[in-house]
Design a protein around this motif. Structure first.
Motif, short mmCIF file in Angstrom:
data_model
loop_
_atom_site.label_atom_id
_atom_site.label_comp_id
_atom_site.label_asym_id
_atom_site.label_seq_id
_atom_site.Cartn_x
_atom_site.Cartn_y
_atom_site.Cartn_z
N GLY A 44 44.03 42.04 34.93
CA GLY A 44 44.65 40.74 34.73
C GLY A 44 44.48 40.14 33.35
N ARG A 45 43.88 40.87 32.42
CA ARG A 45 43.72 40.37 31.05
C ARG A 45 44.17 41.43 30.05
N ASP B 284 44.57 35.70 29.50
CA ASP B 284 45.21 35.99 30.78
C ASP B 284 46.54 36.70 30.52
N ARG C 259 48.81 37.17 35.32
CA ARG C 259 47.56 37.92 35.44
C ARG C 259 47.81 39.40 35.72
#
Length: 550
Positions: free
Chosen positions: A30-31, A461, A486
């Motif tokens: 998600g990053r 994010d 995300r």
């Protein structure tokens, strides 16, 4: 490890100085991460973005999407709901209604459908915070937060009057913790309290506020100083006195000067930039050039616009006297609310018409702000949803900023006097895609201190909007090809592919633990005695003791 690669997109990431470069983006859990240097590493999934435009997810830093007044506005407009588009239930989504004040589910889905992944409600009374959190919980996909109203708060005004800056600072910190809010909001500082107590208003920064012996100027400087001392990621968020009134640009300028270099954000600045005489509507005109010059030369200030567009909408504001004024001017139904010891509100349906000189000037004044602020990092896109227009108007605003001929075509159809009363016809500037990415994403995230939002760099994010290039700019921004939150594809070509819950973003500034007892003692001294004959007062004091500090 689950690696997701977006390959070959034309990337606009202003915070990282990437302006239309073909790049790959790598996502893990998600990053964003740095692209692997080991060529043998194969992603678990690849999305081919060749020929497509890639930007961070949109950030709306000023809108009204939750809380008591938004809920009242939804119920107040059944005639609009009957005619509005509906969001139908699917195996992935809940049903909802549109109109100028969409329902919670529709709000989340439609923001996401435009490529927005973060939004902040701009005016929540502390006593209404629990309600706002409940509605946030019901608003899908978006990450969101809210600003708490403190500009007409009895305790705030008393501490300013008693010259107790440390107590004020501790109270604001405690309040942000207790409400899980994000920043402090001033709405017509002092003026709402005057309206609630006498039916009047505070039209000048040095007007005394009855019963409190303070002025709007002292409220502005006191709260701005406290917010700076607390190191909040977003400074005090100011809705100036005299919103919407001819000649109010002088109040706005005085507000900016009163800050004396302290950081502040002036919101929906379009509504605060009017020249003319309040008693002579024919003198109404723009004073944006003078105000924009001041903003350009004072880096402590940022603004969002509050763009007016021609359509039916609903005015909702924490500015109670303004709500009454609009009711009297338009003749339409009106709701006024009073949150005891904290805030007020006014709600009025309104139609902005291109044949109206005033409305057309408001439209032009908003565009002047975008075009006259030299640094796009200091101005954020907003319609003050739904006050100036729905957030659904953002693609049309983007098209107006990128195409001066489109602006001129509108100027040719509105009343001819508009050109004489503002500078829009003389402004040739056209925004680039990079500048659009700034005012809709990177700048609002930076203004909010959201280091994990508004950019595509490592650690952020993985919120991404991917567009199909089109000569029709409005269409391009109305229908993103993909929206990713995300690292998960949530929208594809306008269809919700995954329904996820967003997070509530809030701050927890530190404060002196003894401040809680001090606050409770103050209320007992000042209000229990005053209302000693009312048994309910003891319940009120016990409720205050029960408010959580975490």
């Amino acid at each position: 490890m689950s690696l997701f690669k977006i390959s070959g997109g034309t990337v606009y990431d202003p915070l990282n100085n990437i302006d239309g470069e073909v790049r790959d983006l790598w996502i893990d859990d998600g990053r964003f991460i740095e692209p692997p240097t080991d060529s043998s590493i194969i992603p678990d999934r690849t999305l081919d973005a060749s020929g497509l435009v890639v930007m961070p997810g949109g950030v709306d830093m000023h809108c009204h999407i939750a809380g008591p007044k938004v809920n009242v506005a939804r119920k107040m407009r059944p005639e609009e709901k009957r005619l509005a588009d509906k969001v139908t239930r699917t195996p992935l989504t809940r049903s909802g209604t549109m109109g100028s004040v969409p329902s919670t589910f529709a709000t989340g889905y439609k923001y996401a459908g435009l490529g927005y992944t973060t939004a902040f409600d701009a005016a929540i009374p502390p006593l209404g915070a629990r309600h706002a959190h409940e509605e946030f919980h019901d608003t899908p996909i978006l990450d969101k937060g809210f600003y708490i109203l403190v500009g007409n708060n009895h305790y705030v005004m008393r501490q300013i009057q008693e010259k107790e800056p440390e107590r004020l600072k501790n109270y604001l910190a405690w309040l942000l913790n207790a409400t899980k809010g994000y920043s402090c909001k001033l709405v017509n500082p002092g003026g709402v309290e005057v309206w609630k107590s006498t039916g009047g208003n505070a039209t000048g920064l040095d007007d005394p506020i009855d019963y409190f012996d303070v002025t709007p100027r002292q409220i502005i400087t006191g709260v701005a100083h406290a917010a700076g001392e607390l190191g909040l990621p977003h400074p005090v968020h100011i809705h100036c006195n005299n919103l919407g009134m001819p000649g109010n640009w002088l109040t706005t300028l005085e507000t900016m000067k009163a800050l004396e270099g302290r950081k502040a954000h002036i919101t929906h600045i379009q509504f605060h930039s009017y020249g003319g005489n309040p008693d002579e509507q024919s003198t109404f005109c723009s004073q944006v050039p003078q105000l924009a010059d001041y903003v350009n030369s004072h880096e402590n200030l940022t603004v969002d616009v509050g763009q007016v567009m021609f359509a039916e909408t609903t005015s909702m504001t924490g500015d109670g006297p303004l709500g009454y004024f609009l009711h009297k001017v338009t003749g339409r139904k009106w709701f006024s609310g009073d949150t005891e010891m904290e805030a007020g509100c006014g709600i009025v349906p309104i139609v902005y018409k291109d044949k109206s000189m005033v409305h057309a000037l408001q439209w032009a004044i908003g565009l002047e702000w975008y075009l006259l602020v030299n640094d796009p990092w200091r101005v954020a896109m907003s319609t003050d949803h739904p006050n100036g227009a729905s957030f659904m108007a953002y693609p049309e605003i983007i098209a107006l900023l990128m195409d001066r001929e489109r602006r001129r075509a509108v100027l040719d159809r509105v009343p001819s006097g508009v050109k004489e009363r503002c500078s829009l016809a003389d402004l040739d500037r056209e925004y680039t895609l990079n500048e659009i990415a700034i005012v809709t994403r990177a700048a609002p995230a930076k203004m909010l201190g959201l280091t994990q939002k508004g950019h595509l760099g490592p650690g952020a994010d993985a919120d991404i909007t991917i567009y199909t290039p089109d000569n029709d700019i409005q269409l391009m921004f109305e229908l993103p090809r993909f929206v990713i939150r995300r690292g998960r594809v949530i929208v594809e070509q306008g269809e919700i592919r995954e329904n996820v819950n967003g997070e509530t973003l809030h701050v927890a500034p530190s404060f002196d633990p003894d401040a809680v007892d001090d606050i409770q003692n103050w209320f007992e001294q000042h209000y229990t005695i005053q209302f000693a004959n009312y048994p309910v007062q003891e319940d009120t004091v016990e409720h205050l003791r029960a408010i959580p500090t975490e």
